[in-house]
Write a protein that holds these residues in place. Structure first.
Motif, PDB file in Angstrom:
ATOM      1  N   ALA A   3      28.906 -56.584  -8.156  1.00 22.35           N
ATOM      2  CA  ALA A   3      29.437 -55.244  -7.926  1.00 22.35           C
ATOM      3  C   ALA A   3      30.714 -55.105  -8.734  1.00 22.35           C
ATOM      4  N   ALA A   4      30.879 -53.949  -9.369  1.00 20.35           N
ATOM      5  CA  ALA A   4      32.036 -53.757 -10.255  1.00 20.35           C
ATOM      6  C   ALA A   4      33.280 -53.355  -9.472  1.00 20.35           C
ATOM      7  N   GLU A   5      33.074 -52.839  -8.261  1.00 18.66           N
ATOM      8  CA  GLU A   5      34.202 -52.352  -7.461  1.00 18.66           C
ATOM      9  C   GLU A   5      33.745 -52.257  -6.008  1.00 18.66           C
ATOM     10  N   PRO A   6      34.705 -52.113  -5.083  1.00 16.28           N
ATOM     11  CA  PRO A   6      34.283 -51.949  -3.673  1.00 16.28           C
ATOM     12  C   PRO A   6      33.517 -50.645  -3.492  1.00 16.28           C
ATOM     13  N   THR A   7      32.561 -50.620  -2.564  1.00 21.64           N
ATOM     14  CA  THR A   7      31.796 -49.398  -2.307  1.00 21.64           C
ATOM     15  C   THR A   7      32.726 -48.315  -1.738  1.00 21.64           C
ATOM     16  N   PRO A   8      32.380 -47.038  -1.956  1.00 18.10           N
ATOM     17  CA  PRO A   8      33.252 -45.947  -1.499  1.00 18.10           C
ATOM     18  C   PRO A   8      33.461 -45.957   0.023  1.00 18.10           C
ATOM     19  N   VAL A   9      32.476 -46.387   0.765  1.00 23.34           N
ATOM     20  CA  VAL A   9      32.674 -46.624   2.203  1.00 23.34           C
ATOM     21  C   VAL A   9      32.097 -47.999   2.508  1.00 23.34           C
ATOM     22  N   GLU A  10      32.668 -48.644   3.533  1.00 24.06           N
ATOM     23  CA  GLU A  10      32.164 -49.975   3.881  1.00 24.06           C
ATOM     24  C   GLU A  10      30.815 -49.829   4.581  1.00 24.06           C
ATOM     25  N   LEU A  11      29.781 -50.420   4.008  1.00 22.40           N
ATOM     26  CA  LEU A  11      28.430 -50.205   4.536  1.00 22.40           C
ATOM     27  C   LEU A  11      28.234 -50.708   5.968  1.00 22.40           C
ATOM     28  N   PRO A  12      28.940 -51.737   6.407  1.00 23.99           N
ATOM     29  CA  PRO A  12      28.734 -52.118   7.821  1.00 23.99           C
ATOM     30  C   PRO A  12      29.406 -51.158   8.802  1.00 23.99           C
ATOM     31  N   LYS A  13      30.161 -50.185   8.303  1.00 23.37           N
ATOM     32  CA  LYS A  13      30.915 -49.312   9.209  1.00 23.37           C
ATOM     33  C   LYS A  13      30.571 -47.842   9.008  1.00 23.37           C
ATOM     34  N   LEU A  14      29.288 -47.576   8.722  1.00 27.31           N
ATOM     35  CA  LEU A  14      28.869 -46.208   8.410  1.00 27.31           C
ATOM     36  C   LEU A  14      29.101 -45.246   9.555  1.00 27.31           C
ATOM     37  N   SER A  15      28.988 -45.749  10.791  1.00 33.71           N
ATOM     38  CA  SER A  15      29.029 -44.840  11.931  1.00 33.71           C
ATOM     39  C   SER A  15      30.402 -44.194  12.086  1.00 33.71           C
ATOM     40  N   ARG A  16      31.408 -44.745  11.417  1.00 29.70           N
ATOM     41  CA  ARG A  16      32.749 -44.153  11.549  1.00 29.70           C
ATOM     42  C   ARG A  16      33.051 -43.143  10.447  1.00 29.70           C
ATOM     43  N   VAL A  17      32.068 -42.908   9.574  1.00 32.49           N
ATOM     44  CA  VAL A  17      32.334 -42.080   8.395  1.00 32.49           C
ATOM     45  C   VAL A  17      31.762 -40.671   8.589  1.00 32.49           C
ATOM     46  N   HIS A  18      32.453 -39.674   8.058  1.00 33.73           N
ATOM     47  CA  HIS A  18      32.002 -38.280   8.170  1.00 33.73           C
ATOM     48  C   HIS A  18      30.655 -38.113   7.438  1.00 33.73           C
ATOM     49  N   PRO A  19      29.741 -37.365   8.051  1.00 32.75           N
ATOM     50  CA  PRO A  19      28.421 -37.176   7.432  1.00 32.75           C
ATOM     51  C   PRO A  19      28.483 -36.670   5.997  1.00 32.75           C
ATOM     52  N   ASP A  20      29.401 -35.771   5.690  1.00 39.92           N
ATOM     53  CA  ASP A  20      29.487 -35.258   4.322  1.00 39.92           C
ATOM     54  C   ASP A  20      29.802 -36.371   3.325  1.00 39.92           C
ATOM     55  N   THR A  21      30.689 -37.260   3.721  1.00 38.13           N
ATOM     56  CA  THR A  21      31.020 -38.392   2.848  1.00 38.13           C
ATOM     57  C   THR A  21      29.802 -39.288   2.685  1.00 38.13           C
ATOM     58  N   LEU A  22      29.125 -39.558   3.800  1.00 39.52           N
ATOM     59  CA  LEU A  22      27.905 -40.367   3.722  1.00 39.52           C
ATOM     60  C   LEU A  22      26.904 -39.751   2.745  1.00 39.52           C
ATOM     61  N   LEU A  23      26.739 -38.435   2.836  1.00 41.04           N
ATOM     62  CA  LEU A  23      25.733 -37.773   2.006  1.00 41.04           C
ATOM     63  C   LEU A  23      26.186 -37.666   0.549  1.00 41.04           C
ATOM     64  N   ASN A  24      27.488 -37.493   0.331  1.00 42.31           N
ATOM     65  CA  ASN A  24      27.976 -37.436  -1.051  1.00 42.31           C
ATOM     66  C   ASN A  24      27.715 -38.756  -1.781  1.00 42.31           C
ATOM     67  N   HIS A  25      27.756 -39.836  -1.025  1.00 43.47           N
ATOM     68  CA  HIS A  25      27.502 -41.162  -1.617  1.00 43.47           C
ATOM     69  C   HIS A  25      26.185 -41.734  -1.089  1.00 43.47           C
ATOM     70  N   ARG A  26      25.239 -40.856  -0.835  1.00 41.54           N
ATOM     71  CA  ARG A  26      24.004 -41.276  -0.170  1.00 41.54           C
ATOM     72  C   ARG A  26      23.281 -42.403  -0.913  1.00 41.54           C
ATOM     73  N   ALA A  27      23.329 -42.379  -2.233  1.00 38.66           N
ATOM     74  CA  ALA A  27      22.593 -43.393  -2.996  1.00 38.66           C
ATOM     75  C   ALA A  27      23.105 -44.787  -2.674  1.00 38.66           C
ATOM     76  N   VAL A  28      24.356 -44.888  -2.229  1.00 38.06           N
ATOM     77  CA  VAL A  28      24.898 -46.196  -1.843  1.00 38.06           C
ATOM     78  C   VAL A  28      24.861 -46.364  -0.324  1.00 38.06           C
ATOM     79  N   THR A  29      25.232 -45.309   0.429  1.00 41.96           N
ATOM     80  CA  THR A  29      25.298 -45.466   1.880  1.00 41.96           C
ATOM     81  C   THR A  29      23.915 -45.644   2.498  1.00 41.96           C
TER      82      THR A  29
END
Lengths: 441, 441
Positions: free
Chosen positions: A103-129
């Protein structure tokens, strides 16, 4: 000539998938996957490895590994051992780790902690989340629902069809249609395979299709997608819409049994409990359902069918009194159904139809019914609904040639998935959802 | 309240499907279906009845039935008996016939005589002509091919996905894209799920999709559709494109075995012989294939890959020398492949890739290959191909997060079906084909 070199060394030990580890305690294994999370305690190093089949904790003791960033793809050599804390589970004691793709950099949100993230953010980075365990568990359950749908219908003699998504006219009038530029002429995206699956009843008698449909929904709610997967079935030579409900009941039974059998880990991860499909799902005529909701709950229902609160209360009543999470609401009034719905006379002076809805836990998951097969009745209905007979000429043609009595149903795959798993936003039941404002990723 | 009356009398005898008749000689049966053809010899009356499962001759002796027009839907009560002329087959001796839905007029073409009718006429009346036994046999074979595709991949740990068909940009540049009016903004119909299936490798590692794709093909040939069904697979953690070819070989083996097992009557009706899928399909680098065709047949190949005649000759050579109807052509030159194809160095000074085609009987049925997974290599490729990085931002994002080495392939369902069954026009391998000028029915 030269031959390109393979990028990875030829392995001595065949690769093991994570889901197969439980039976291999004490054995050496070679795993491949992506690092979901990592923890470095100096001497002890922990990595949670995710592959297509599952996730497992891997432990290194005194290896001094240079742990790569989460999501890096790696190969791990190690030995399977009982998990020290969780009975019945295993972990992998690492001997070595090879980096396959960093991986070239940390993911935009931490994948083990998706439940704490706003849905819009999840969807904006859906290909990773979408890589997160909860996110992919939802889609895995959906994949098994689709497989169950096909298996059940295949066993009942249904043939899979593929019908056009670019059409000259919409199935149910002009509202909510997306326009396509078809070599300079306007065409439309199909809102439903309705008319085509009916035509194909003439060829195969029993047909189904699993395919995207398109609705230009102006409202951006948690229940609407502009593109979703429709599970469609249609069958001929029925005696009435009762036969259609029988088939749908069996289909749902097989779908849910398949999920129960194959998605234990996913259901546990999501904390979901599947409803039971009764041998016979209760069937309540709409006008009775309206009266019942008013009588039992003092809820006056406006409009022509049931309002969302009425559906919820009906679901509550059926659960309590009849022990079912499902209920068919039957005999919908003509005014609330499309032109192809078969009429069924009048009830209390109201023209009703052979159309039905299916509610699960008080929410609609499907519409269905018996369709008109008589060409004269169809022509009258097209006229009464104010539709243009010309735009329906290909459809109308088949009814001149002995179409048998027939009916069918359609299930929205994402809505069913969301309801079964207790997910509030239907977008999370689709890999890359489309709505009023979302076209990316 | 009144309950609507069912339209057909409740039957004493359960309905039998025609495919089950062979085992019921001497038994009374109740059939439902449509009349494919009829012949009235006075005392003796013949009807060929078609239902979703097959077709059978029914004979009336001295019944004096008023035989309805072909395509009328009827119920027939009778007794199963050995066919007087065809050993091993059965017919039904009618006792009674009930009309369920009368055809209002003769069909525009006689369904038992489709082979004598011009394709344009067949397609103009496709909704009716698709009922013909040959027409539906083609689509039934296709349905089993789809089921085999899914079954094979499911057994190999692939997860089914559903990716968007309305997209912000095309997968392979702007050519041949259909434009959609998306709430006033331009969007496009997906030409391929390519970029999305790659993204989903990050979630599920092994994925497949069966869904329509859309290509604004300007040329109206017997090989092109503007909408077709694409069978897509993609898998991660490969060592090279060789792994992808291994998976595709197994998939084809299962698909054809399923058709052979389940479509005996359809293959016999169509006079089709399925090819055998060898345990290892020959793999020939493109430059070698070009040299071979020139050496063996004296056919000089222009351009960068193989021309249609070169493909045909290669197929002939492989059939004769290697005993295979299939051949993988590998190491395609970069100039003939899209930007996401993984490079594989140079051969004789030509930059080549890990991309391949699969030919069946000298015709291309699939493209595939290993894809670029390194983010820097991808960025360079996007630039070298002159594409807009902004329109690919959702796609490019995932490669920053450790995408494993991966590859995949896509099969055009209609083209494969047509090739397997010896059908010259790919339109006949789709229920309701769309081409440059055809949007109806």
């Amino acid at each position: 000539m030269t031959t390109p070199q393979p990028e990875m060394p030829a392995p001595a030990l065949p690769r093991t998938f994570i889901r197969d580890l439980a039976a291999l305690s004490g054995q050496p294994v070679r795993l491949r996957g992506q690092i979901l999370s990592r923890r470095d305690l100096g001497g002890l190093q922990f990595v949670t490895l995710r592959d297509g089949s599952g996730a497992v904790q891997c432990v290194g003791d005194g290896l001094g590994l240079d742990l790569p960033l989460p999501e890096s793809s790696v190969e791990i050599l190690g030995t399977v051992a009982p998990h020290p804390k969780r009975a019945g589970e295993v972990e992998v004691r690492m001997q070595a780790m090879h980096l396959l793709a960093a991986a070239a950099e940390p993911t935009p949100v931490e994948l083990p902690k998706l439940s704490r993230v706003h849905p819009d953010t999840l969807l904006n980075h859906r290909a990773v989340t979408v890589r997160g365990l909860e996110a992919r568990a939802v889609l895995r359950v959906q994949a098994e629902l689709l497989a169950g749908f096909r298996a059940a219908l295949g066993d009942m003699g249904f043939t899979e069809i593929s019908t056009p998504k670019i059409v000259e006219a919409g199935a149910e009038g002009g509202a909510n249609l997306f326009t396509v530029d078809y070599f300079g002429e306007p065409a439309y995206l199909a809102q439903s395979p309705q008319l085509y699956k009916q035509m194909m009843v003439g060829a195969f008698e029993r047909v189904f299709e699993v395919a995207p449909v398109f609705r230009g929904e102006q409202h951006n709610t948690s229940r609407h997608l502009t593109e979703y997967l429709s599970l469609d079935a249609e069958l001929g030579f029925i005696d009435s819409e009762e036969d259609v409900m029988d088939v749908e009941t069996e289909v749902l039974r097989v779908m849910l049994a398949r999920v129960a059998e194959r998605c234990g880990p996913e259901l546990a991860l999501l904390g979901a409990t599947l409803p039971e499909v009764p041998a016979r799902i209760p069937r309540i005529p709409l006008l009775e359902a309206r009266a019942l909701v008013e009588r039992e709950f003092g809820h006056p229902v406006g409009g022509k069918d049931l309002d969302p609160e009425g559906e919820r209360l009906l679901g509550e009543y059926v659960r309590r009194e009849l022990g079912s999470d499902f209920v068919f609401v039957t005999q919908f009034p003509q005014a609330a159904r499309p032109f192809y719905t078969h009429p069924a006379g009048e009830v209390d002076g109201v023209p009703v139809t052979r159309g039905f809805d299916l509610l699960l836990r008080g929410l609609e998951i499907t519409s269905g019914g018996q369709r008109i097969h008589d060409p004269q009745m169809l022509a009258q209905s097209i006229e009464a609904y104010g539709l243009n007979p010309d735009s329906l000429r290909g459809y109308s043609e088949v009814f001149r040639y002995g179409m048998p009595p027939h009916g069918g149903f359609a299930i929205g795959a994402e809505r069913l998935t969301a309801l079964l798993l207790g997910i509030g936003n239907v977008r999370m039941a689709r890999a890359f959802p489309r709505d009023r404002t979302r076209l990316q990723p």
